[in-house]
Every structure is written in structure tokens, then in C-alpha cells.
Design a protein around this motif. Structure first.
Motif, PDB file in Angstrom:
ATOM      1  N   THR A 166      40.701   0.556 -40.898  1.00 58.40           N
ATOM      2  CA  THR A 166      41.003  -0.065 -39.612  1.00 58.40           C
ATOM      3  C   THR A 166      42.267  -0.904 -39.705  1.00 58.40           C
ATOM      4  O   THR A 166      42.388  -1.765 -40.581  1.00 58.40           O
ATOM      5  CB  THR A 166      39.828  -0.946 -39.155  1.00 58.40           C
ATOM      6  N   ALA A 167      43.227  -0.625 -38.825  1.00 52.63           N
ATOM      7  CA  ALA A 167      44.522  -1.307 -38.843  1.00 52.63           C
ATOM      8  C   ALA A 167      45.380  -0.791 -37.696  1.00 52.63           C
ATOM      9  O   ALA A 167      45.023   0.195 -37.038  1.00 52.63           O
ATOM     10  CB  ALA A 167      45.247  -1.071 -40.167  1.00 52.63           C
ATOM     11  N   VAL A 168      46.503  -1.445 -37.501  1.00 49.56           N
ATOM     12  CA  VAL A 168      47.564  -0.881 -36.662  1.00 49.56           C
ATOM     13  C   VAL A 168      48.445  -0.039 -37.583  1.00 49.56           C
ATOM     14  O   VAL A 168      48.905  -0.525 -38.617  1.00 49.56           O
ATOM     15  CB  VAL A 168      48.393  -1.970 -35.971  1.00 49.56           C
ATOM     16  N   TYR A 169      48.658   1.193 -37.192  1.00 45.86           N
ATOM     17  CA  TYR A 169      49.442   2.121 -38.008  1.00 45.86           C
ATOM     18  C   TYR A 169      50.833   2.276 -37.393  1.00 45.86           C
ATOM     19  O   TYR A 169      50.966   2.499 -36.187  1.00 45.86           O
ATOM     20  CB  TYR A 169      48.746   3.475 -38.086  1.00 45.86           C
ATOM     21  N   TYR A 170      51.841   2.154 -38.265  1.00 42.62           N
ATOM     22  CA  TYR A 170      53.231   2.224 -37.844  1.00 42.62           C
ATOM     23  C   TYR A 170      53.936   3.408 -38.500  1.00 42.62           C
ATOM     24  O   TYR A 170      53.765   3.673 -39.690  1.00 42.62           O
ATOM     25  CB  TYR A 170      53.978   0.953 -38.235  1.00 42.62           C
ATOM     26  N   CYS A 171      54.756   4.059 -37.726  1.00 43.74           N
ATOM     27  CA  CYS A 171      55.655   5.099 -38.212  1.00 43.74           C
ATOM     28  C   CYS A 171      57.001   4.441 -38.527  1.00 43.74           C
ATOM     29  O   CYS A 171      57.458   3.560 -37.778  1.00 43.74           O
ATOM     30  CB  CYS A 171      55.797   6.152 -37.123  1.00 43.74           C
ATOM     31  N   ALA A 172      57.633   4.878 -39.608  1.00 42.10           N
ATOM     32  CA  ALA A 172      58.910   4.297 -40.001  1.00 42.10           C
ATOM     33  C   ALA A 172      59.847   5.393 -40.500  1.00 42.10           C
ATOM     34  O   ALA A 172      59.391   6.424 -41.010  1.00 42.10           O
ATOM     35  CB  ALA A 172      58.709   3.254 -41.091  1.00 42.10           C
ATOM     36  N   ALA A 173      61.148   5.124 -40.376  1.00 42.29           N
ATOM     37  CA  ALA A 173      62.147   6.106 -40.788  1.00 42.29           C
ATOM     38  C   ALA A 173      63.325   5.413 -41.455  1.00 42.29           C
ATOM     39  O   ALA A 173      63.684   4.284 -41.105  1.00 42.29           O
ATOM     40  CB  ALA A 173      62.643   6.905 -39.572  1.00 42.29           C
ATOM     41  N   VAL A 174      63.911   6.110 -42.419  1.00 43.13           N
ATOM     42  CA  VAL A 174      65.129   5.620 -43.058  1.00 43.13           C
ATOM     43  C   VAL A 174      65.956   6.822 -43.471  1.00 43.13           C
ATOM     44  O   VAL A 174      65.416   7.844 -43.903  1.00 43.13           O
ATOM     45  CB  VAL A 174      64.802   4.711 -44.263  1.00 43.13           C
ATOM     46  N   SER A 175      67.271   6.700 -43.340  1.00 50.49           N
ATOM     47  CA  SER A 175      68.164   7.805 -43.668  1.00 50.49           C
ATOM     48  C   SER A 175      68.401   7.830 -45.170  1.00 50.49           C
ATOM     49  O   SER A 175      69.228   7.096 -45.701  1.00 50.49           O
ATOM     50  CB  SER A 175      69.495   7.651 -42.924  1.00 50.49           C
ATOM     51  N   THR A 176      67.632   8.688 -45.864  1.00 52.89           N
ATOM     52  CA  THR A 176      67.727   8.791 -47.301  1.00 52.89           C
ATOM     53  C   THR A 176      67.101  10.104 -47.756  1.00 52.89           C
ATOM     54  O   THR A 176      66.315  10.705 -47.025  1.00 52.89           O
ATOM     55  CB  THR A 176      67.022   7.627 -48.008  1.00 52.89           C
ATOM     56  N   VAL A 177      67.450  10.519 -48.983  1.00 52.85           N
ATOM     57  CA  VAL A 177      66.877  11.762 -49.508  1.00 52.85           C
ATOM     58  C   VAL A 177      65.703  11.489 -50.452  1.00 52.85           C
ATOM     59  O   VAL A 177      65.067  12.431 -50.919  1.00 52.85           O
ATOM     60  CB  VAL A 177      67.939  12.598 -50.243  1.00 52.85           C
ATOM     61  N   VAL A 178      65.415  10.225 -50.720  1.00 52.30           N
ATOM     62  CA  VAL A 178      64.354   9.909 -51.662  1.00 52.30           C
ATOM     63  C   VAL A 178      63.127   9.380 -50.928  1.00 52.30           C
ATOM     64  O   VAL A 178      63.186   9.054 -49.751  1.00 52.30           O
ATOM     65  CB  VAL A 178      64.827   8.877 -52.704  1.00 52.30           C
ATOM     66  N   LEU A 179      62.020   9.296 -51.647  1.00 50.04           N
ATOM     67  CA  LEU A 179      60.811   8.697 -51.098  1.00 50.04           C
ATOM     68  C   LEU A 179      60.867   7.189 -51.305  1.00 50.04           C
ATOM     69  O   LEU A 179      61.185   6.729 -52.404  1.00 50.04           O
ATOM     70  CB  LEU A 179      59.571   9.261 -51.790  1.00 50.04           C
ATOM     71  N   ILE A 180      60.556   6.446 -50.274  1.00 49.40           N
ATOM     72  CA  ILE A 180      60.576   4.987 -50.353  1.00 49.40           C
ATOM     73  C   ILE A 180      59.231   4.452 -49.892  1.00 49.40           C
ATOM     74  O   ILE A 180      58.718   4.865 -48.854  1.00 49.40           O
ATOM     75  CB  ILE A 180      61.712   4.405 -49.485  1.00 49.40           C
ATOM     76  N   LYS A 181      58.688   3.511 -50.687  1.00 50.54           N
ATOM     77  CA  LYS A 181      57.401   2.930 -50.351  1.00 50.54           C
ATOM     78  C   LYS A 181      57.510   1.487 -49.865  1.00 50.54           C
ATOM     79  O   LYS A 181      56.531   0.928 -49.393  1.00 50.54           O
ATOM     80  CB  LYS A 181      56.489   2.987 -51.583  1.00 50.54           C
ATOM     81  N   ALA A 182      58.678   0.902 -49.980  1.00 45.77           N
ATOM     82  CA  ALA A 182      58.857  -0.503 -49.597  1.00 45.77           C
ATOM     83  C   ALA A 182      59.189  -0.609 -48.120  1.00 45.77           C
ATOM     84  O   ALA A 182      60.200  -0.066 -47.654  1.00 45.77           O
ATOM     85  CB  ALA A 182      59.974  -1.127 -50.424  1.00 45.77           C
ATOM     86  N   ALA A 183      58.374  -1.343 -47.397  1.00 41.92           N
ATOM     87  CA  ALA A 183      58.571  -1.485 -45.962  1.00 41.92           C
ATOM     88  C   ALA A 183      59.930  -2.096 -45.635  1.00 41.92           C
ATOM     89  O   ALA A 183      60.548  -1.743 -44.628  1.00 41.92           O
ATOM     90  CB  ALA A 183      57.461  -2.334 -45.365  1.00 41.92           C
ATOM     91  N   ALA A 184      60.404  -3.001 -46.462  1.00 42.27           N
ATOM     92  CA  ALA A 184      61.659  -3.708 -46.181  1.00 42.27           C
ATOM     93  C   ALA A 184      62.866  -2.779 -46.151  1.00 42.27           C
ATOM     94  O   ALA A 184      63.904  -3.136 -45.583  1.00 42.27           O
ATOM     95  CB  ALA A 184      61.873  -4.806 -47.220  1.00 42.27           C
ATOM     96  N   LEU A 185      62.734  -1.591 -46.752  1.00 41.14           N
ATOM     97  CA  LEU A 185      63.868  -0.666 -46.810  1.00 41.14           C
ATOM     98  C   LEU A 185      63.916   0.286 -45.621  1.00 41.14           C
ATOM     99  O   LEU A 185      64.871   1.040 -45.476  1.00 41.14           O
ATOM    100  CB  LEU A 185      63.816   0.122 -48.118  1.00 41.14           C
ATOM    101  N   TYR A 186      62.908   0.248 -44.783  1.00 42.82           N
ATOM    102  CA  TYR A 186      62.905   1.077 -43.577  1.00 42.82           C
ATOM    103  C   TYR A 186      63.546   0.300 -42.431  1.00 42.82           C
ATOM    104  O   TYR A 186      63.233  -0.879 -42.219  1.00 42.82           O
ATOM    105  CB  TYR A 186      61.492   1.500 -43.212  1.00 42.82           C
ATOM    106  N   ASP A 187      64.412   0.969 -41.687  1.00 41.05           N
ATOM    107  CA  ASP A 187      65.147   0.268 -40.630  1.00 41.05           C
ATOM    108  C   ASP A 187      64.863   0.803 -39.232  1.00 41.05           C
ATOM    109  O   ASP A 187      65.536   0.425 -38.270  1.00 41.05           O
ATOM    110  CB  ASP A 187      66.655   0.296 -40.909  1.00 41.05           C
ATOM    111  N   ASN A 188      63.888   1.688 -39.143  1.00 42.26           N
ATOM    112  CA  ASN A 188      63.472   2.187 -37.839  1.00 42.26           C
ATOM    113  C   ASN A 188      61.943   2.160 -37.798  1.00 42.26           C
ATOM    114  O   ASN A 188      61.307   2.725 -38.693  1.00 42.26           O
ATOM    115  CB  ASN A 188      63.953   3.620 -37.602  1.00 42.26           C
TER     116      ASN A 188
END
Length: 124
Positions: free
Chosen positions: A91-113
């Protein structure tokens, strides 16, 4: 930049399934790595799953491995999160995020959309 809109949240019983959708605007969607995060009141935003721009690479939080699947359709500018065997702790609010990169990123701070979020509630 891309604009993201999530949908598909709701109330489900434990053991049930939901599919979240994230619609992205912008002609360069295929250049973006995508991810799902979730957040509950008073807690930090938590990584759930990520997928590379091509869809060839994915990564999951340990808490959802084997139950959740992230996938995307670049032709439709969509990314999805299939959630099975849901538990009350999902149970939570689920957010979609995007970042322009070719690698997998798990850190929320690195997503800018980010999308606005969709509520998922799992009852016991």
C-alpha cells in the motif's frame, strides 16, 4: 523533458493483482530509462522497479522481486507495472519517473521527470 501521467491504482484484496500504467508525452520517450517508485506517509520515496530505454534491462527492489514486472511499449509511449500477489505492505502512492540515460538508476534523486502518483491500497 517528458510529462508523465499514472493510472490504474485502486483498492484490492491481499493476493490480488493490479496493473499500473504510465503515459508519457514527448517524441523522445524511447531515450528515457523509466522507473516506478512508491511512498507512504512519513517515509522516503522507495525504489520499486526500473527499465532501460530499450526494455532489455530491468531491476527490482528485493521486496517485489517475483511479484512485480515492469515493461514498456515505446511505440505507445507507455510503461507498465504489473503487480501480482499483492500484500498490505505494498500500500502506497506509486509514482512513475523518467530520466534520459542508457543505464538503470535506482536513486530517486537522479530522476528529473515525475508523474503525480496513483494510490494503491491493499486490504488484508
Amino acid at each position: 523533458q517528458v510529462q508523465l501521467v499514472e493510472s490504474g491504482g485502486g483498492l484490492v484484496q491481499a493476493g490480488g493483482s493490479l496493473r499500473l500504467s504510465c503515459a508519457a508525452s514527448g517524441r523522445t520517450f524511447a531515450r528515457y530509462a523509466m522507473a516506478w517508485f512508491r511512498q507512504t506517509l512519513g517515509k522516503e520515496r522507495e525504489f520499486v522497479a526500473a527499465i532501460t530505454w530499450s526494455g532489455g534491462g530491468t531491476d527490482y527492489a528485493d521486496s517485489v522481486k517475483g511479484r512485480f514486472t515492469i515493461f514498456r511499449d515505446n511505440a505507445k509511449n507507455m510503461v507498465y507495472l504489473q503487480m501480482n500477489s499483492l500484500k498490505p505492505e505494498d500500500t502506497a502512492v506509486y509514482y512513475c519517473a523518467a530520466v534520459s540515460t542508457v543505464v538503470l538508476i535506482k536513486a530517486a534523486a537522479l530522476y528529473d521527470n515525475w508523474g503525480q502518483g496513483t494510490q494503491v491500497t491493499v486490504s488484508s
